[in-house]
Structure formats: structure tokens, C-alpha cells
Design a protein around this motif. Structure first.
Motif, PDB file in Angstrom:
ATOM      1  N   CYS A   6       0.866  -1.193   0.000  1.00 54.60           N
ATOM      2  CA  CYS A   6       0.000   0.000   0.000  1.00 54.60           C
ATOM      3  C   CYS A   6       0.895   1.233   0.000  1.00 54.60           C
ATOM      4  O   CYS A   6       1.834   1.322   0.783  1.00 54.60           O
ATOM      5  N   VAL A   8       0.412   4.057   1.027  1.00 55.68           N
ATOM      6  CA  VAL A   8       0.296   4.920   2.208  1.00 55.68           C
ATOM      7  C   VAL A   8       0.885   4.246   3.447  1.00 55.68           C
ATOM      8  O   VAL A   8       1.762   4.776   4.119  1.00 55.68           O
ATOM      9  N   CYS A   9       0.398   3.002   3.733  1.00 53.91           N
ATOM     10  CA  CYS A   9       0.826   2.386   4.999  1.00 53.91           C
ATOM     11  C   CYS A   9       1.821   1.248   4.811  1.00 53.91           C
ATOM     12  O   CYS A   9       2.360   0.726   5.774  1.00 53.91           O
ATOM     13  N   CYS A  18      -4.604   0.433   0.197  1.00 55.89           N
ATOM     14  CA  CYS A  18      -5.463  -0.520   0.882  1.00 55.89           C
ATOM     15  C   CYS A  18      -6.781   0.131   1.296  1.00 55.89           C
ATOM     16  O   CYS A  18      -6.899   1.360   1.332  1.00 55.89           O
ATOM     17  N   CYS A  21      -6.739   2.688   4.266  1.00 60.14           N
ATOM     18  CA  CYS A  21      -6.156   3.994   3.952  1.00 60.14           C
ATOM     19  C   CYS A  21      -7.073   4.794   3.036  1.00 60.14           C
ATOM     20  O   CYS A  21      -7.136   6.020   3.105  1.00 60.14           O
TER      21      CYS A  21
HETATM   22 ZN   LIG Z   1      -2.730   1.320   3.597  1.00 61.75          ZN
END
Ligand SMILES: [Zn+2]
Ligand SMILES: [Zn+2]
Length: 323
Positions: A6, A8-9, A18, A21
């Protein structure tokens, strides 16, 4: 199956970002501020163009389902409507998610079309209840009012209301918002009280280039009542069931249809007496006043039997009291 991280995370997922997020970014589910039209008089609520008499919570729930917009990647498997919040649960990009969105609505109190018409005195049909050559009895009026109440409580249509009712010298008039309701109620009254229905219509106005009529359903109850003596085709009958138009032939005791029969003697004008003498074709009666009258031998005659006695067109008749 190819997994990526993902953006972002960093969690492993099949998607660029994901589900969890994605929710943080917002805009996965949207609900505009709702405007609800509620009738100030009857509390019904307008939903999708139709006025329904349902509780506010149920109405809000239905409108929420109608107006809710969700991201196509979100598969929703639960919607919970709370006081100021909608809680959605489902699966977004393989992640189980729960999303809360604010519930905002405004109630607009107006008058629904039904209440507007009702208070405006609108009507399409008049049901008139009358009896032939007599005034209505109290029990007939009460029964008719009960039928009207019952029918109204079963009706939900926009025009299915009672605009007004009037007691007149000879009967009672009910004004209804819809022709259909007037027709139905007149049929019920005639089924339960007897009598015949006469329908007529009058041009009322033109709506969108079409003639609009007002209908009158006149329910005429028969003149005769139970235990009256009536005449039909030159035979006399005692009325046994006025609302079903059934009577018994005075001489044979046979049941017959007496619709359209005329009253010969009212039940209140019958005398009574006892059979004191009998032969093949006639009977002698001692009346309550002490008179002796001779009549054609009544049905089921026996000496000592109690009978009703009456005079019709200069002849005396008698029939058993227990007929
Ligand atoms: Zn994520
Ligand atoms: Zn209303």
C-alpha cells in the motif's frame, strides 16, 4: 495473485492503496443533506413522489437507501441508521471496513395533497341513504355510519376521505373524495342494510380538457321492515328478512323474494287473536278486542292457536304468531 505494498501504509495488498487507507482519504460514501416533506396535519411523509403514513425513522431509512452514494469498490453489507449518523459496514479493497457518515436532514412541514383536498371540501361522490316512504331508523343510521368509519380506516388512497356528512329531513348524505370509495361504501351499505343503489352523475367541471363528474349513489332501503305485511303480485307476505328481501307467503308459509313489494299493513297495526273454530277452508278467530272474525284458513291452523289478524281491502286475514 500479485501483492503490492500500500502506497500509504506499506501493508501488503492487491491494490495500490489498501481499503483502510482509502477510507482515511474520505469520499468513499456520501450522503447529501436530506429534505423531508412532512404533512403538518396527518404526519405522512413524501418518499419518491408518494405520500406515506409511516414513522419518521422508517422514512429516513428509506430515503437514506435512496440517496446514499458509495464508491463502486465498496461492497456494502450493512447500513445502520442512527440519530445523527449512518454507519456502513462492508468490504473495500479486500479490507473489512466500517464507515460513519453524518446524517443531516431538515423537515419541511406542509400540507399533503390529501389533507389539502380534504380541508378544501373536495368531493367526487355523494352517498345518499334514504328509505322508501318512511324516515330512516336510528339503527339504520348508526349502521351506515359504522360502515363509513370501517371503510375509511381501511382506505389509504389520496382521495379516500370523508369531506362532510349531512343529516337531511329524509336521510343522510356522505360526501367522499373519491368516486371509488363512494361506490364501495354504497355497495356495503346495501349489502348490510338491504335496498337498491341508483347511480347518477353530474358534470362538475373540465380538468385538462376532460369532463369531470360528480357521482351520486342513492341507496334506497325498502319501505317494509321485518314483520310487516307486504303485497306483491296480489299475494300477501309477512316480511322475515327485510335486508335480504325475504318473506313468507301468508297462505302457504313458503319463502319468497319480496323485492319491490309494497307495504299492506305495518307490523304495529296487527291485532292478535286465537283460532276458535276451523273447517277445510276457513277459520274463526276471536280477537283481542273480543270480536269474532272469519278468515281464509291460515297456514298451520289449529284450534287454540294464537294468530295475528289484520284487515286489508275489506277482508280479514290471519297467520300464526310463530310463523
Ligand atoms: Zn494502507
Ligand atoms: Zn396530510
Amino acid at each position: 495473485m500479485k501483492f503490492v505494498k500500500c502506497v500509504v501504509c506499506g501493508k501488503e495488498t492487491r491494490f495500490r492503496i489498501c481499503g483502510s487507507c482509502l477510507i482515511e482519504r474520505g469520499a468513499v460514501a456520501k450522503l447529501e443533506k436530506l429534505n423531508l416533506e412532512v404533512c403538518a396535519k396527518c404526519n405522512s411523509i413524501k418518499i419518491g413522489g408518494v405520500w406515506l403514513n409511516i414513522p419518521l425513522e422508517e422514512a429516513i431509512e428509506r430515503i437514506v437507501y435512496e440517496k446514499l452514494k458509495v464508491d463502486p469498490n465498496l461492497s456494502v453489507n450493512g447500513v445502520k441508521v442512527e440519530e445523527k449518523l449512518i454507519v456502513l459496514s462492508g468490504i473495500l479493497n479486500d479490507d473489512p471496513v466500517e464507515i460513519s457518515i453524518p446524517l443531516q436532514y431538515k423537515l419541511h412541514r406542509i400540507s399533503c395533497p390529501r389533507c389539502s383536498m380534504e380541508s378544501g371540501g373536495y368531493y367526487e361522490a355523494i352517498v345518499q341513504l334514504r328509505a322508501v316512504k318512511r324516515v330512516l331508523r336510528e339503527d339504520e343510521i348508526r349502521k351506515a355510519e359504522e360502515i363509513v368509519q370501517r371503510s375509511l380506516s381501511e382506505s389509504e388512497g389520496e382521495k379516500e376521505f370523508l369531506s362532510k356528512f349531512e343529516k337531511t329531513k329524509n336521510g343522510i348524505d356522505f360526501y367522499f373524495g373519491s368516486k371509488k370509495l363512494g361506490e364501495k361504501i354504497s355497495r356495503r351499505i346495501s349489502t348490510e342494510l338491504g335496498g337498491r343503489i341508483f347511480e347518477s352523475r353530474k358534470l362538475h367541471t373540465r380538468v385538462d380538457g376532460r369532463d369531470s363528474y360528480r357521482f351520486t349513489f342513492l341507496v334506497r332501503l325498502p319501505e317494509y321492515e321485518d314483520n310487516d305485511i307486504v303485497i306483491k303480485n296480489e299475494s300477501l307476505y309477512v316480511v322475515k328478512n327485510a335486508k335480504m328481501s325475504r318473506g313468507l307467503d301468508l297462505l302457504t308459509g313458503k319463502s319468497a323474494n319480496i323485492i319491490d313489494a309494497k307495504v299492506a299493513v305495518k307490523r304495529s297495526d296487527l291485532d292478535w287473536g286465537v283460532i276458535t273454530n276451523l273447517d277445510e277452508s276457513s277459520a274463526e278467530i276471536m280477537t283481542e278486542k273480543g270480536d269474532i272474525v272469519l278468515v281464509q284458513r291460515p297456514f298451520r291452523a289449529e284450534i287454540g292457536k294464537e294468530v295475528f289478524v289484520f284487515e286489508y281491502k275489506n277482508r280479514n286475514y290471519a297467520f300464526p304468531r310463530d310463523l
